[in-house]
Enzyme design. Sequence first.
Site, short mmCIF file in Angstrom:
data_model
loop_
_atom_site.label_atom_id
_atom_site.label_comp_id
_atom_site.label_asym_id
_atom_site.label_seq_id
_atom_site.Cartn_x
_atom_site.Cartn_y
_atom_site.Cartn_z
N TYR A 1 -4.85 1.23 15.70
CA TYR A 1 -3.62 1.17 16.49
C TYR A 1 -3.83 0.84 17.97
O TYR A 1 -3.06 0.11 18.55
CB TYR A 1 -2.87 2.51 16.39
N ASN B 1 -7.89 1.47 9.49
CA ASN B 1 -6.63 1.70 10.19
C ASN B 1 -6.86 1.61 11.70
O ASN B 1 -7.77 2.27 12.22
CB ASN B 1 -6.08 3.11 9.91
N HIS C 1 -3.26 10.91 0.63
CA HIS C 1 -2.74 10.69 1.98
C HIS C 1 -2.18 12.03 2.47
O HIS C 1 -0.98 12.17 2.71
CB HIS C 1 -1.69 9.57 1.98
N GLU D 1 -8.02 8.38 6.16
CA GLU D 1 -8.41 8.96 7.45
C GLU D 1 -9.02 10.35 7.36
O GLU D 1 -8.43 11.33 7.84
CB GLU D 1 -7.21 8.98 8.39
N GLU E 1 -3.88 -0.35 7.96
CA GLU E 1 -2.74 0.06 8.78
C GLU E 1 -2.87 -0.53 10.17
O GLU E 1 -3.96 -0.56 10.74
CB GLU E 1 -2.69 1.59 8.98
N ARG F 1 0.85 -1.18 0.00
CA ARG F 1 0.00 0.00 0.00
C ARG F 1 0.89 1.24 0.00
O ARG F 1 1.70 1.43 0.91
CB ARG F 1 -0.90 0.00 1.24
C1 PNW Z 1 -1.89 7.20 10.57
N1 PNW Z 1 -3.82 8.97 16.45
O1 PNW Z 1 -2.17 8.38 11.24
C2 PNW Z 1 -1.47 7.65 9.19
O2 PNW Z 1 -2.30 7.15 8.18
C3 PNW Z 1 -0.02 7.40 8.89
O3 PNW Z 1 0.39 8.24 7.83
C4 PNW Z 1 0.79 7.58 10.16
O4 PNW Z 1 2.17 7.60 9.94
C5 PNW Z 1 0.38 6.46 11.09
O5 PNW Z 1 -1.00 6.45 11.31
C6 PNW Z 1 1.11 6.47 12.43
O6 PNW Z 1 0.76 7.60 13.16
C7 PNW Z 1 -2.55 8.43 12.54
O7 PNW Z 1 -3.36 9.93 17.12
C8 PNW Z 1 -2.05 9.46 13.31
O8 PNW Z 1 -4.67 8.21 16.98
C9 PNW Z 1 -2.47 9.63 14.60
C10 PNW Z 1 -3.42 8.77 15.13
C11 PNW Z 1 -3.93 7.72 14.38
C12 PNW Z 1 -3.49 7.57 13.07
#
Ligand code: PNW
Length: 469
Positions: free
Chosen positions: A304, A302, A135, A180, A363, A90
């Site tokens: 995390y 995405n 992006h 996002e 992601e 990707r």
């Molecule tokens: C994503 N949060 O962004 C982006 O799609 C990427 O480009 C980035 O490098 C990656 O996650 C890591 O940060 C985020 O604060 C940025 O929860 C911040 C958040 C979530 C996603």
Amino acid sequence: MKDNGFPIPDDEIMLYGEFPQGFLWSTATAAYQIEGGWRADGKGLSIWDKFAHTPLKVFEDDNGDIACDSYNKIDEDVAVLKQLRVNHYRFSISWTRVLPDGTTNYINEAGFSYYDRLVNALLAENIQPHITLYHWDLPQALQNVGGWENETTVERFKDYADLVFSRLGDRVKLWITINEPYNVAMVGHGYGVAAPGISFRPGTLPYIVGHNLIKAHAEAWHLYNDKYRAKQNGMVSITINSDWSEPRNPYKQEDIDAARRVIQVSQDPLCSTRHRPFCFETLSGVSLCSSTLGTYDYFGFNHYTTVLAYPLNYGNLQGAGTVVDRTWLDSGSGWLKVTPFGLRRILNFIKKEYGNPTIIITENGVSERGPIDLKDYHRSYFYEKYINQVLKAHLLDNVDVRGYTAWSLMDNLEWATGFAERFGLFYVNRSDPNVPRVAKESVSLYSTIINCNGQAPKCIMSILKQIKF
Ligand code: PNW
């Protein structure tokens, strides 16, 4: 503990099993974060070029002028993808590399040639491209006339998408329109800590921007549907980011309600019709839902981390505050705590709320800061545990998850935190003029998981069993 209707996973217990044949294994990057070549061969400037060149906006005034030099390193990038054994990659297209002023008045063929060569090099190695059109790097020329606040940007995006589909769609079958939208709207136009860095109208601007982003997505999806689908036969989606959210106190109904609101706010663009009242609609008077219903071919997701929610009310508007559990492992990013269980739970949430869509995880990954250490055991732990939760969601909960994408292939410009936060499977030595990519330990773990199509330890055991001592 109250389970809120979701399965309570046995976190610590690994499930042995495999994903179905053809599972999509991928890793991701984004143009501004890796390409460099910021003015090469006629590229126009984007809002990130301008933002990063404004003092004090990015940590240590880092910028993407050179980044990982991927603009000049197609062979090196494909080589590390091969080493990982991924079957997909990707990446995103820099709008101003192909359309320097954002419009189709002038097409920069040299810029197109880069993506053309990259796509061909990937396909030659049997790696399928998964392309993000937007992006976060809007052409500065479009920002000068209002950017995403201006409805005409929707038309410009549609023209840009049309051009890219027509040039690359014969070979590219997986597309993401916008990465996002929530972060573009809120972080770029509410908090102002990402480009274009606007923070003085947080009450309205993010909602206008969000509205136009979703319209842009819907226009591009319809365009693909009407003009390209029959011939090119690909899939187009948007990528939504969302944390999982648990109630701070699982016995308190207000906390349970607040936890639900946290998720609704970020996932709303795809509209589970049931939860519309709280979303953008209430706050801005615009509905993002009517124009988008049904306009995605898979749920790009995405994810995390997890948060704990409690109510925070503003007048008659119900909001939510969040905290974390101090026992959760840290990462190099303040907002990212290692919480594998949340991924299975949110996949189940999506299955329930959105009518069992096909999901591709676009992601998921973890960062570190500080001195370089190639023994990134925290990342191996992260991938092993999170991917196992995806396996549980698939095998035990029947979630229709078709793919997993690790963020990121290599250390890169982590937006406003610069190069200090590193999400890469590969370390990039930016002080060496050749900018080499160097494998961290987690590369072998991820490639083993891919090779075993699910989960590493069992596979290693079965290999060991075949060895005669
Ligand atoms: C994503 N949060 O962004 C982006 O799609 C990427 O480009 C980035 O490098 C990656 O996650 C890591 O940060 C985020 O604060 C940025 O929860 C911040 C958040 C979530 C996603």
